[in-house]
Write an enzyme that holds these catalytic residues in place. Sequence first.
Site, short mmCIF file in Angstrom:
data_model
loop_
_atom_site.label_atom_id
_atom_site.label_comp_id
_atom_site.label_asym_id
_atom_site.label_seq_id
_atom_site.Cartn_x
_atom_site.Cartn_y
_atom_site.Cartn_z
N GLU A 117 20.21 -6.12 -10.81
CA GLU A 117 21.14 -5.68 -9.72
C GLU A 117 22.60 -6.90 -9.63
O GLU A 117 23.31 -6.59 -8.46
CB GLU A 117 20.43 -5.50 -8.97
CG GLU A 117 19.24 -4.38 -8.16
CD GLU A 117 19.68 -2.60 -8.93
OE1 GLU A 117 21.03 -2.68 -8.92
OE2 GLU A 117 19.17 -2.11 -8.57
N HIS A 140 18.70 -8.59 -2.10
CA HIS A 140 18.09 -7.37 -1.75
C HIS A 140 16.64 -6.78 -1.93
O HIS A 140 15.56 -7.90 -2.36
CB HIS A 140 18.91 -6.93 -3.31
CG HIS A 140 17.91 -5.31 -3.46
ND1 HIS A 140 18.18 -4.22 -2.43
CD2 HIS A 140 17.08 -5.15 -4.72
CE1 HIS A 140 17.89 -3.38 -2.89
NE2 HIS A 140 16.75 -3.58 -4.72
N HIS A 142 13.14 -4.56 -0.74
CA HIS A 142 12.37 -3.23 -0.12
C HIS A 142 11.75 -3.08 0.60
O HIS A 142 10.49 -2.61 0.96
CB HIS A 142 11.54 -2.36 -1.81
CG HIS A 142 12.70 -2.24 -2.87
ND1 HIS A 142 11.40 -2.25 -4.12
CD2 HIS A 142 14.12 -2.12 -3.21
CE1 HIS A 142 12.52 -2.43 -5.36
NE2 HIS A 142 13.90 -2.61 -4.24
N GLU A 170 17.28 -7.28 20.50
CA GLU A 170 17.77 -8.37 20.64
C GLU A 170 18.83 -7.34 18.92
O GLU A 170 19.37 -7.90 18.09
CB GLU A 170 17.08 -9.21 18.74
CG GLU A 170 16.22 -8.60 18.44
CD GLU A 170 15.18 -9.32 17.70
OE1 GLU A 170 15.50 -10.77 17.59
OE2 GLU A 170 14.31 -8.90 16.85
N HIS A 211 15.90 3.90 -1.26
CA HIS A 211 15.43 2.13 -2.48
C HIS A 211 15.39 1.07 -1.45
O HIS A 211 14.69 0.44 -1.89
CB HIS A 211 16.80 2.42 -3.36
CG HIS A 211 16.44 1.11 -3.91
ND1 HIS A 211 16.93 1.47 -5.36
CD2 HIS A 211 16.10 0.05 -4.67
CE1 HIS A 211 16.76 0.53 -6.24
NE2 HIS A 211 16.57 -0.38 -5.19
P1 13P Z 1 15.19 -6.43 -10.99
O1 13P Z 1 13.72 -6.67 -11.31
O2 13P Z 1 15.80 -6.19 -12.21
O3 13P Z 1 15.96 -7.67 -10.28
O4 13P Z 1 15.32 -4.73 -10.31
C1 13P Z 1 14.77 -5.14 -9.47
C2 13P Z 1 15.33 -3.98 -8.48
O5 13P Z 1 14.34 -4.12 -6.84
C3 13P Z 1 15.77 -3.28 -8.74
O6 13P Z 1 16.26 -2.29 -7.97
ZN ZN Z 2 15.55 -2.53 -6.10
#
Ligand code: 13P
Ligand code: ZN
Length: 271
Positions: A117, A140, A142, A170, A211
Amino acid sequence: MAELITNIGFVKELAATADNMYKHGWDERNGGNISYLIPEEEVAEHIDITKVRRTIPLGFNAKELVGKYFLVTGTGKYFKNVNGDPETNLGLFRIAKDGINAELLWGYVDGGKFTSELPAHLMSHIERLKVDPENRVVMHTHPTNLLAMTYVHELDTKKFTHTLWQMSTECIVVFPDGVEVLPWMLCGTNEIGIATAEKMKLARVVVWALHGIYGAGKTLDETFGLIETVEKASEIFMKTAHLPRLNTITDSQLKELAGLFKVEVRKGILS
Ligand code: 13P
Ligand code: ZN
Protein backbone atom coordinates in the site's frame (compact mmCIF):
# COMPACT_ATOMS: atom_id res chain seq x y z
CA MET A 1 25.86 1.59 14.33
CA ALA A 2 22.88 0.16 12.41
CA GLU A 3 22.57 -2.85 14.74
CA LEU A 4 21.66 -0.56 17.62
CA ILE A 5 18.78 1.03 15.81
CA THR A 6 16.22 -1.36 17.32
CA ASN A 7 16.75 0.52 20.60
CA ILE A 8 16.09 3.85 18.99
CA GLY A 9 13.04 5.91 19.87
CA PHE A 10 11.26 5.98 16.51
CA VAL A 11 11.69 2.23 15.91
CA LYS A 12 10.49 1.33 19.41
CA GLU A 13 7.59 3.74 19.08
CA LEU A 14 6.42 2.30 15.76
CA ALA A 15 6.82 -1.28 17.01
CA ALA A 16 4.81 -0.49 20.16
CA THR A 17 2.06 1.11 18.05
CA ALA A 18 1.84 -1.91 15.71
CA ASP A 19 1.66 -4.18 18.77
CA ASN A 20 -1.12 -2.10 20.29
CA MET A 21 -3.09 -2.12 17.04
CA TYR A 22 -2.72 -5.90 16.80
CA LYS A 23 -4.00 -6.25 20.36
CA HIS A 24 -7.06 -4.18 19.45
CA GLY A 25 -7.87 -6.92 16.91
CA TRP A 26 -7.55 -4.55 13.97
CA ASP A 27 -4.59 -6.19 12.22
CA GLU A 28 -5.21 -9.84 11.56
CA ARG A 29 -2.42 -11.71 9.75
CA ASN A 30 -0.55 -9.08 7.65
CA GLY A 31 -3.46 -6.61 7.73
CA GLY A 32 -2.50 -2.96 8.12
CA ASN A 33 0.59 -0.87 7.41
CA ILE A 34 2.25 2.24 8.85
CA SER A 35 4.58 4.87 7.38
CA TYR A 36 6.45 7.30 9.61
CA LEU A 37 8.39 10.28 8.25
CA ILE A 38 11.66 10.71 10.19
CA PRO A 39 13.71 13.92 9.93
CA GLU A 40 17.17 13.39 8.41
CA GLU A 41 19.02 14.60 11.54
CA GLU A 42 17.22 11.98 13.62
CA VAL A 43 18.04 9.19 11.15
CA ALA A 44 21.68 10.30 10.85
CA GLU A 45 22.08 10.16 14.62
CA HIS A 46 21.66 6.40 14.52
CA ILE A 47 22.50 5.13 11.06
CA ASP A 48 25.05 5.75 8.30
CA ILE A 49 22.90 7.52 5.71
CA THR A 50 25.59 7.16 3.02
CA LYS A 51 25.32 3.36 3.09
CA VAL A 52 22.48 2.28 0.79
CA ARG A 53 21.80 -1.43 1.25
CA ARG A 54 19.38 -1.91 -1.61
CA THR A 55 17.52 0.20 -4.15
CA ILE A 56 13.87 -0.74 -4.51
CA PRO A 57 11.63 0.69 -7.27
CA LEU A 58 8.60 2.53 -5.88
CA GLY A 59 6.37 1.83 -8.89
CA PHE A 60 5.29 5.47 -9.09
CA ASN A 61 6.81 8.93 -8.99
CA ALA A 62 7.19 10.52 -5.55
CA LYS A 63 9.27 13.51 -6.64
CA GLU A 64 7.68 15.74 -3.96
CA LEU A 65 9.30 13.51 -1.32
CA VAL A 66 12.86 13.29 -2.72
CA GLY A 67 15.40 13.09 0.10
CA LYS A 68 12.80 12.30 2.76
CA TYR A 69 13.17 9.30 5.08
CA PHE A 70 10.40 6.88 5.99
CA LEU A 71 10.15 4.00 8.43
CA VAL A 72 7.57 1.63 6.92
CA THR A 73 6.09 -1.79 7.73
CA GLY A 74 6.99 -4.59 5.32
CA THR A 75 4.60 -6.24 2.89
CA GLY A 76 3.21 -9.54 4.10
CA LYS A 77 4.51 -8.91 7.60
CA TYR A 78 2.37 -9.50 10.69
CA PHE A 79 1.85 -6.60 13.13
CA LYS A 80 2.05 -9.09 16.00
CA ASN A 81 5.70 -9.80 15.08
CA VAL A 82 7.01 -6.23 14.66
CA ASN A 83 7.97 -5.72 18.30
CA GLY A 84 9.94 -8.97 18.49
CA ASP A 85 11.84 -8.49 15.23
CA PRO A 86 11.78 -4.91 13.90
CA GLU A 87 14.69 -5.44 11.47
CA THR A 88 12.75 -8.04 9.50
CA ASN A 89 9.31 -6.48 9.71
CA LEU A 90 10.25 -2.81 9.20
CA GLY A 91 12.46 -0.90 6.78
CA LEU A 92 13.89 2.59 6.76
CA PHE A 93 14.48 4.15 3.36
CA ARG A 94 15.08 7.47 1.64
CA ILE A 95 13.30 8.56 -1.52
CA ALA A 96 16.08 8.66 -4.15
CA LYS A 97 16.90 11.76 -6.20
CA ASP A 98 15.10 10.31 -9.22
CA GLY A 99 11.84 10.17 -7.20
CA ILE A 100 11.05 6.64 -8.42
CA ASN A 101 13.27 4.52 -6.16
CA ALA A 102 13.60 3.86 -2.45
CA GLU A 103 17.14 3.65 -1.01
CA LEU A 104 16.99 1.12 1.79
CA LEU A 105 19.24 2.06 4.75
CA TRP A 106 18.05 -0.40 7.37
CA GLY A 107 15.63 -3.30 7.82
CA TYR A 108 13.74 -5.76 5.56
CA VAL A 109 16.69 -8.05 6.36
CA ASP A 110 15.00 -11.16 4.94
CA GLY A 111 15.00 -9.55 1.49
CA GLY A 112 11.49 -8.16 1.91
CA LYS A 113 10.19 -4.76 0.91
CA PHE A 114 7.75 -2.06 1.93
CA THR A 115 3.99 -2.52 2.13
CA SER A 116 2.00 -3.08 -1.04
CA GLU A 117 0.00 0.00 0.00
CA LEU A 118 2.99 2.33 -0.36
CA PRO A 119 1.29 4.36 -3.14
CA ALA A 120 -1.60 5.30 -0.80
CA HIS A 121 0.88 6.08 1.99
CA LEU A 122 3.33 8.27 0.08
CA MET A 123 0.66 9.99 -2.02
CA SER A 124 -1.24 10.75 1.22
CA HIS A 125 1.95 12.11 2.83
CA ILE A 126 2.37 14.43 -0.15
CA GLU A 127 -1.17 15.83 0.25
CA ARG A 128 -1.20 16.03 4.06
CA LEU A 129 2.16 17.84 4.12
CA LYS A 130 0.59 20.54 1.94
CA VAL A 131 -2.22 20.98 4.50
CA ASP A 132 -0.04 20.49 7.60
CA PRO A 133 3.77 20.66 7.24
CA GLU A 134 4.06 18.81 10.57
CA ASN A 135 2.23 15.70 9.35
CA ARG A 136 4.48 12.66 9.79
CA VAL A 137 2.28 9.58 10.01
CA VAL A 138 -0.01 7.66 7.67
CA MET A 139 -1.65 4.58 9.16
CA HIS A 140 -3.81 1.92 7.54
CA THR A 141 -5.68 -0.73 9.50
CA HIS A 142 -8.80 -2.95 9.48
CA PRO A 143 -10.85 -1.94 12.56
CA THR A 144 -13.67 -4.44 13.08
CA ASN A 145 -16.65 -2.18 13.75
CA LEU A 146 -15.75 0.41 11.16
CA LEU A 147 -15.45 -2.37 8.61
CA ALA A 148 -18.82 -3.78 9.69
CA MET A 149 -20.40 -0.33 9.43
CA THR A 150 -19.38 0.01 5.78
CA TYR A 151 -21.60 -3.03 5.02
CA VAL A 152 -24.75 -1.49 6.48
CA HIS A 153 -24.39 2.30 6.21
CA GLU A 154 -24.67 4.42 3.07
CA LEU A 155 -21.20 5.14 1.68
CA ASP A 156 -21.75 8.86 1.49
CA THR A 157 -19.06 11.07 3.08
CA LYS A 158 -21.51 13.55 4.60
CA LYS A 159 -23.99 10.97 5.90
CA PHE A 160 -21.23 8.71 7.23
CA THR A 161 -19.55 11.62 9.03
CA HIS A 162 -22.83 12.83 10.50
CA THR A 163 -23.66 9.38 11.85
CA LEU A 164 -20.21 9.03 13.44
CA TRP A 165 -20.41 12.49 15.04
CA GLN A 166 -23.70 11.48 16.65
CA MET A 167 -22.26 8.29 18.15
CA SER A 168 -20.20 9.93 20.88
CA THR A 169 -19.82 13.46 22.23
CA GLU A 170 -16.06 13.66 21.63
CA CYS A 171 -16.23 12.78 17.90
CA ILE A 172 -16.82 16.23 16.43
CA VAL A 173 -13.97 17.58 18.55
CA VAL A 174 -11.51 14.83 17.54
CA PHE A 175 -12.37 14.79 13.82
CA PRO A 176 -14.13 18.06 12.95
CA ASP A 177 -12.88 17.61 9.37
CA GLY A 178 -15.04 14.46 9.18
CA VAL A 179 -14.24 11.25 7.35
CA GLU A 180 -14.03 10.78 3.61
CA VAL A 181 -15.42 7.55 2.18
CA LEU A 182 -14.14 5.65 -0.86
CA PRO A 183 -16.20 2.86 -2.46
CA TRP A 184 -14.61 -0.59 -2.73
CA MET A 185 -11.54 -0.40 -4.93
CA LEU A 186 -8.73 -2.80 -5.74
CA CYS A 187 -6.15 -2.37 -2.98
CA GLY A 188 -2.38 -2.17 -3.40
CA THR A 189 -2.65 -0.16 -6.63
CA ASN A 190 -1.58 3.32 -7.71
CA GLU A 191 -5.26 4.02 -8.52
CA ILE A 192 -6.43 3.54 -4.92
CA GLY A 193 -3.39 5.57 -3.85
CA ILE A 194 -4.40 8.49 -6.06
CA ALA A 195 -8.04 8.28 -4.88
CA THR A 196 -6.99 8.14 -1.20
CA ALA A 197 -4.62 11.08 -1.53
CA GLU A 198 -7.33 13.12 -3.25
CA LYS A 199 -9.59 12.52 -0.21
CA MET A 200 -6.71 13.34 2.15
CA LYS A 201 -6.82 16.92 0.83
CA LEU A 202 -10.12 17.27 2.70
CA ALA A 203 -9.83 15.09 5.82
CA ARG A 204 -7.34 13.15 7.95
CA VAL A 205 -9.48 10.02 7.82
CA VAL A 206 -10.33 8.06 4.68
CA VAL A 207 -12.57 5.01 4.91
CA TRP A 208 -11.98 2.24 2.41
CA ALA A 209 -15.39 0.59 2.17
CA LEU A 210 -15.40 -3.16 2.92
CA HIS A 211 -11.67 -3.02 3.69
CA GLY A 212 -10.50 -0.60 6.39
CA ILE A 213 -9.36 2.90 7.16
CA TYR A 214 -6.53 5.39 6.62
CA GLY A 215 -5.57 8.01 9.16
CA ALA A 216 -2.96 10.77 9.07
CA GLY A 217 -1.41 12.89 11.79
CA LYS A 218 1.63 14.55 13.37
CA THR A 219 2.48 11.67 15.70
CA LEU A 220 1.82 7.94 15.99
CA ASP A 221 -0.18 8.56 19.17
CA GLU A 222 -2.36 11.23 17.61
CA THR A 223 -3.04 9.14 14.49
CA PHE A 224 -3.79 6.03 16.52
CA GLY A 225 -6.13 8.09 18.73
CA LEU A 226 -7.93 9.45 15.68
CA ILE A 227 -8.61 5.97 14.29
CA GLU A 228 -9.46 4.67 17.78
CA THR A 229 -12.13 7.39 18.14
CA VAL A 230 -13.66 6.60 14.73
CA GLU A 231 -13.64 2.88 15.57
CA LYS A 232 -15.32 3.51 18.95
CA ALA A 233 -18.06 5.55 17.25
CA SER A 234 -18.54 2.75 14.71
CA GLU A 235 -18.87 0.29 17.59
CA ILE A 236 -21.64 2.37 19.17
CA PHE A 237 -23.34 2.49 15.77
CA MET A 238 -23.11 -1.28 15.32
CA LYS A 239 -24.43 -1.86 18.86
CA THR A 240 -27.44 0.42 18.35
CA ALA A 241 -28.27 0.46 14.62
CA HIS A 242 -30.82 -2.35 14.93
CA LEU A 243 -32.49 -0.92 18.06
CA PRO A 244 -35.11 1.83 18.33
CA ARG A 245 -33.29 5.16 18.75
CA LEU A 246 -34.80 7.09 21.67
CA ASN A 247 -32.07 9.71 22.11
CA THR A 248 -29.52 11.41 19.93
CA ILE A 249 -27.01 14.26 19.90
CA THR A 250 -28.69 17.01 17.90
CA ASP A 251 -27.04 19.25 15.31
CA SER A 252 -27.37 22.26 17.60
CA GLN A 253 -25.61 20.33 20.38
CA LEU A 254 -22.84 19.37 17.93
CA LYS A 255 -22.47 23.07 17.06
CA GLU A 256 -22.29 23.95 20.77
CA LEU A 257 -19.45 21.42 21.19
CA ALA A 258 -17.56 22.82 18.21
CA GLY A 259 -17.95 26.32 19.65
CA LEU A 260 -16.73 25.36 23.12
CA PHE A 261 -13.70 23.46 21.82
CA LYS A 262 -13.04 26.05 19.08
CA VAL A 263 -12.79 23.53 16.25
CA GLU A 264 -13.54 24.37 12.64
CA VAL A 265 -16.26 21.98 11.58
CA ARG A 266 -16.47 20.70 8.02
CA LYS A 267 -19.16 22.65 6.19
CA GLY A 268 -22.28 21.10 4.70
CA ILE A 269 -22.84 18.36 7.26
CA LEU A 270 -24.76 20.02 10.11
CA SER A 271 -28.11 21.59 9.37
P1 13P B 1 0.76 -5.40 3.16
O1 13P B 1 1.08 -6.70 3.86
O2 13P B 1 1.34 -5.33 1.78
O3 13P B 1 1.16 -4.21 4.03
O4 13P B 1 -0.82 -5.32 2.96
C1 13P B 1 -1.69 -5.38 4.05
C2 13P B 1 -2.97 -4.68 3.81
O5 13P B 1 -3.62 -4.28 4.75
C3 13P B 1 -3.43 -4.50 2.42
O6 13P B 1 -4.43 -3.54 2.36
ZN1 ZN C 1 -5.58 -3.36 4.23
